[in-house]
Design a protein around this motif. Structure first.
Motif, PDB file in Angstrom:
ATOM      1  N   VAL A 103       9.550   2.840   4.639  1.00  0.00           N
ATOM      2  CA  VAL A 103      10.380   2.060   5.559  1.00  0.00           C
ATOM      3  C   VAL A 103      10.772   0.747   4.900  1.00  0.00           C
ATOM      4  CG1 VAL A 103       9.269   3.052   7.602  1.00  0.00           C
ATOM      5  CG2 VAL A 103       8.379   0.932   6.619  1.00  0.00           C
ATOM      6  N   ASP A 104      11.734   0.080   5.509  1.00  0.00           N
ATOM      7  CA  ASP A 104      12.126  -1.249   5.063  1.00  0.00           C
ATOM      8  C   ASP A 104      11.353  -2.304   5.855  1.00  0.00           C
ATOM      9  OD1 ASP A 104      14.054  -0.434   3.117  1.00  0.00           O
ATOM     10  OD2 ASP A 104      15.433   0.065   4.768  1.00  0.00           O
ATOM     11  N   ALA A 105      11.604  -3.540   5.532  1.00  0.00           N
ATOM     12  CA  ALA A 105      10.866  -4.640   6.150  1.00  0.00           C
ATOM     13  C   ALA A 105      11.084  -4.720   7.657  1.00  0.00           C
ATOM     14  CB  ALA A 105      11.260  -5.961   5.499  1.00  0.00           C
ATOM     15  N   ASP A 106      12.253  -4.261   8.144  1.00  0.00           N
ATOM     16  CA  ASP A 106      12.516  -4.353   9.578  1.00  0.00           C
ATOM     17  C   ASP A 106      11.516  -3.561  10.405  1.00  0.00           C
ATOM     18  OD1 ASP A 106      13.533  -1.958   8.591  1.00  0.00           O
ATOM     19  OD2 ASP A 106      15.126  -1.848  10.085  1.00  0.00           O
ATOM     20  N   VAL A 107      10.944  -2.514   9.828  1.00  0.00           N
ATOM     21  CA  VAL A 107       9.884  -1.753  10.486  1.00  0.00           C
ATOM     22  C   VAL A 107       8.513  -2.247  10.040  1.00  0.00           C
ATOM     23  CG1 VAL A 107       8.804   0.526  10.721  1.00  0.00           C
ATOM     24  CG2 VAL A 107      11.291   0.308  10.796  1.00  0.00           C
ATOM     25  N   ALA A 108       8.331  -2.438   8.756  1.00  0.00           N
ATOM     26  CA  ALA A 108       7.027  -2.823   8.213  1.00  0.00           C
ATOM     27  C   ALA A 108       6.520  -4.144   8.774  1.00  0.00           C
ATOM     28  CB  ALA A 108       7.103  -2.900   6.692  1.00  0.00           C
ATOM     29  N   ASP A 109       7.425  -5.039   9.134  1.00  0.00           N
ATOM     30  CA  ASP A 109       7.011  -6.355   9.632  1.00  0.00           C
ATOM     31  C   ASP A 109       6.230  -6.280  10.933  1.00  0.00           C
ATOM     32  OD1 ASP A 109       8.117  -7.605   7.468  1.00  0.00           O
ATOM     33  OD2 ASP A 109       9.913  -8.335   8.514  1.00  0.00           O
ATOM     34  N   TYR A 110       6.333  -5.153  11.645  1.00  0.00           N
ATOM     35  CA  TYR A 110       5.588  -5.000  12.892  1.00  0.00           C
ATOM     36  C   TYR A 110       4.125  -4.617  12.650  1.00  0.00           C
ATOM     37  CZ  TYR A 110       9.965  -5.143  15.533  1.00  0.00           C
ATOM     38  OH  TYR A 110      11.159  -5.542  16.098  1.00  0.00           O
TER      39      TYR A 110
ATOM     40  N   ASN B 160      10.575   0.054  -4.107  1.00  0.00           N
ATOM     41  CA  ASN B 160      11.096  -1.083  -3.352  1.00  0.00           C
ATOM     42  C   ASN B 160      11.092  -0.799  -1.853  1.00  0.00           C
ATOM     43  OD1 ASN B 160      12.014  -3.772  -3.608  1.00  0.00           O
ATOM     44  ND2 ASN B 160      14.125  -3.135  -3.207  1.00  0.00           N
ATOM     45  N   LYS B 161       9.998  -0.167  -1.417  1.00  0.00           N
ATOM     46  CA  LYS B 161       9.838   0.221  -0.018  1.00  0.00           C
ATOM     47  C   LYS B 161       8.408  -0.050   0.434  1.00  0.00           C
ATOM     48  CE  LYS B 161      13.836   2.374   0.982  1.00  0.00           C
ATOM     49  NZ  LYS B 161      14.696   2.096   2.150  1.00  0.00           N
ATOM     50  N   PHE B 162       8.262  -0.210   1.749  1.00  0.00           N
ATOM     51  CA  PHE B 162       6.947  -0.227   2.363  1.00  0.00           C
ATOM     52  C   PHE B 162       6.578   1.187   2.788  1.00  0.00           C
ATOM     53  CE2 PHE B 162       8.254  -4.639   3.055  1.00  0.00           C
ATOM     54  CZ  PHE B 162       7.089  -5.328   2.768  1.00  0.00           C
ATOM     55  N   PHE B 163       5.285   1.463   2.869  1.00  0.00           N
ATOM     56  CA  PHE B 163       4.790   2.728   3.393  1.00  0.00           C
ATOM     57  C   PHE B 163       3.808   2.402   4.518  1.00  0.00           C
ATOM     58  CE2 PHE B 163       6.602   3.957  -0.536  1.00  0.00           C
ATOM     59  CZ  PHE B 163       6.918   5.307  -0.429  1.00  0.00           C
ATOM     60  N   VAL B 164       4.049   2.994   5.694  1.00  0.00           N
ATOM     61  CA  VAL B 164       3.262   2.678   6.895  1.00  0.00           C
ATOM     62  C   VAL B 164       2.386   3.871   7.260  1.00  0.00           C
ATOM     63  CG1 VAL B 164       3.402   2.195   9.376  1.00  0.00           C
ATOM     64  CG2 VAL B 164       4.908   0.992   7.773  1.00  0.00           C
ATOM     65  N   ASP B 165       1.150   3.575   7.651  1.00  0.00           N
ATOM     66  CA  ASP B 165       0.165   4.597   8.007  1.00  0.00           C
ATOM     67  C   ASP B 165       0.011   4.653   9.527  1.00  0.00           C
ATOM     68  OD1 ASP B 165      -1.984   6.298   8.294  1.00  0.00           O
ATOM     69  OD2 ASP B 165      -3.105   5.461   6.621  1.00  0.00           O
ATOM     70  N   LEU B 166       0.789   5.533  10.163  1.00  0.00           N
ATOM     71  CA  LEU B 166       0.740   5.638  11.624  1.00  0.00           C
ATOM     72  C   LEU B 166      -0.561   6.258  12.114  1.00  0.00           C
ATOM     73  CD1 LEU B 166       4.396   6.790  12.443  1.00  0.00           C
ATOM     74  CD2 LEU B 166       3.410   4.495  12.651  1.00  0.00           C
ATOM     75  N   LYS B 167      -1.118   7.183  11.347  1.00  0.00           N
ATOM     76  CA  LYS B 167      -2.399   7.778  11.753  1.00  0.00           C
ATOM     77  C   LYS B 167      -3.475   6.712  11.849  1.00  0.00           C
ATOM     78  CE  LYS B 167      -1.825  12.466   9.831  1.00  0.00           C
ATOM     79  NZ  LYS B 167      -2.329  13.413   8.805  1.00  0.00           N
ATOM     80  N   GLN B 168      -3.568   5.874  10.818  1.00  0.00           N
ATOM     81  CA  GLN B 168      -4.612   4.850  10.801  1.00  0.00           C
ATOM     82  C   GLN B 168      -4.385   3.808  11.880  1.00  0.00           C
ATOM     83  OE1 GLN B 168      -7.398   4.968   8.978  1.00  0.00           O
ATOM     84  NE2 GLN B 168      -8.101   3.162  10.073  1.00  0.00           N
ATOM     85  N   ALA B 169      -3.137   3.450  12.118  1.00  0.00           N
ATOM     86  CA  ALA B 169      -2.834   2.463  13.154  1.00  0.00           C
ATOM     87  C   ALA B 169      -3.255   2.966  14.530  1.00  0.00           C
ATOM     88  CB  ALA B 169      -1.345   2.127  13.141  1.00  0.00           C
ATOM     89  N   ASN B 170      -2.982   4.238  14.827  1.00  0.00           N
ATOM     90  CA  ASN B 170      -3.369   4.792  16.124  1.00  0.00           C
ATOM     91  C   ASN B 170      -4.874   5.071  16.198  1.00  0.00           C
ATOM     92  OD1 ASN B 170      -0.856   5.221  17.852  1.00  0.00           O
ATOM     93  ND2 ASN B 170      -0.188   6.039  15.890  1.00  0.00           N
ATOM     94  N   PHE B 171      -5.465   5.442  15.068  1.00  0.00           N
ATOM     95  CA  PHE B 171      -6.913   5.607  15.009  1.00  0.00           C
ATOM     96  C   PHE B 171      -7.606   4.295  15.370  1.00  0.00           C
ATOM     97  CE2 PHE B 171     -10.872   5.597  12.385  1.00  0.00           C
ATOM     98  CZ  PHE B 171     -11.513   6.677  12.990  1.00  0.00           C
TER      99      PHE B 171
END
Length: 255
Positions: A174-181, A194-205
């Motif tokens: 994702v870009d910063a507009d999503v990663a910043d959350y 040049n991208k962020f990678f977000v871990d939705l599993k870990q965030a919900n865990f």
């Protein structure tokens, strides 16, 4: 770990100790939809022919032991609204559904977003949650458990949960507009892409644990919709012609 390639669904191990409970995540096999929706596409808004989707739903639900008319579903909007369902039906505007009514099954549709199922072993309440990055950011898991506490007296210590197959961190760029959350606990920066990678599993865990569910009472799918696209649909990989999967949970009436 491998998924049987001809199965219609994966049944979370965390719930197998409760024989009165039906809980599953659909796979993409065993349906009638032709390419590109091959083959167990359960999404009516996916662009597939309606007759194919209805036949696929019949196969999936019958395989689990109940009928399509027994489930409560909602048109999802990537928000944090929670529906308390007392009867089956089609609703709109909710990304989580809870019930404690035997014979009423709750489900959500996914193609990359994180699906979460929760079972309260004390009150027998259940929840199905659709947590995309927006729902995760808005703490939909926490709000669902708060709703269960308010309506059913749920204590999270008595709950068991399954975080299902979704897009994993390695594929969710994702870009910063999503990663910043998201805090640094749930994202990483890849300087080559040049991208962020977000871990939705870990965030919900983390939301499940912070709410009070013991770690050993949470099962997390090791699979990824993108990396294991032969078994799961992925909107990120397949685009607008991607099929949809269901996660469902509920109590049998013949306990």
């Amino acid at each position: 770990m491998t998924v049987p390639t001809l199965s219609l669904a994966y049944r979370p191990e965390i719930f197998t100790k409760f024989p009165h409970l039906i809980a599953a995540q659909s796979l993409r096999h065993g349906g009638v939809s032709p390419a590109p929706f091959t083959s167990l596409n359960l999404g009516l808004s996916s662009g597939d022919e309606r007759k194919n989707v209805l036949e696929n739903r019949n196969r999936f639900f019958n395989n689990l032991g109940f009928q399509p008319e027994d489930i409560a579903l909602s048109y999802q909007v990537h928000d944090d609204k929670v529906l308390v369902a007392t009867q089956p039906g089609n609703y709109e505007g909710y990304d989580a559904i809870v019930t404690n009514s035997p014979g009423v099954f709750v489900g959500v549709s996914i193609a990359d977003c994180t699906p979460i199922l929760i079972y309260d072993s004390s009150s027998n309440a259940v929840a199905a949650i659709h947590a995309g990055w927006k729902g995760t950011m808005k703490q939909i898991v926490s709000k669902t458990l708060q709703t269960m506490t308010q309506h059913f007296g749920t204590n999270p210590v008595n709950c068991f949960a399954y975080i299902g197959t979704c897009i994993s961190e390695c594929a969710f760029e994702v870009d910063a507009d999503v990663a910043d959350y998201f805090t640094s606990d749930y994202k990483r920066w890849d300087s080559e892409k040049n991208k962020f990678f977000v871990d939705l599993k870990q965030a919900n865990f983390s939301q499940l644990l912070k709410a009070g569910i013991p770690k050993e009472q949470v099962e997390v799918s090791p699979f990824c919709t993108v990396e294991h696209n032969d078994n799961y649909f992925s909107y990120r990989k397949e685009g607008k012609k991607s099929g949809r999967m269901f996660v469902v949970i509920g109590q049998r009436t013949n306990r």
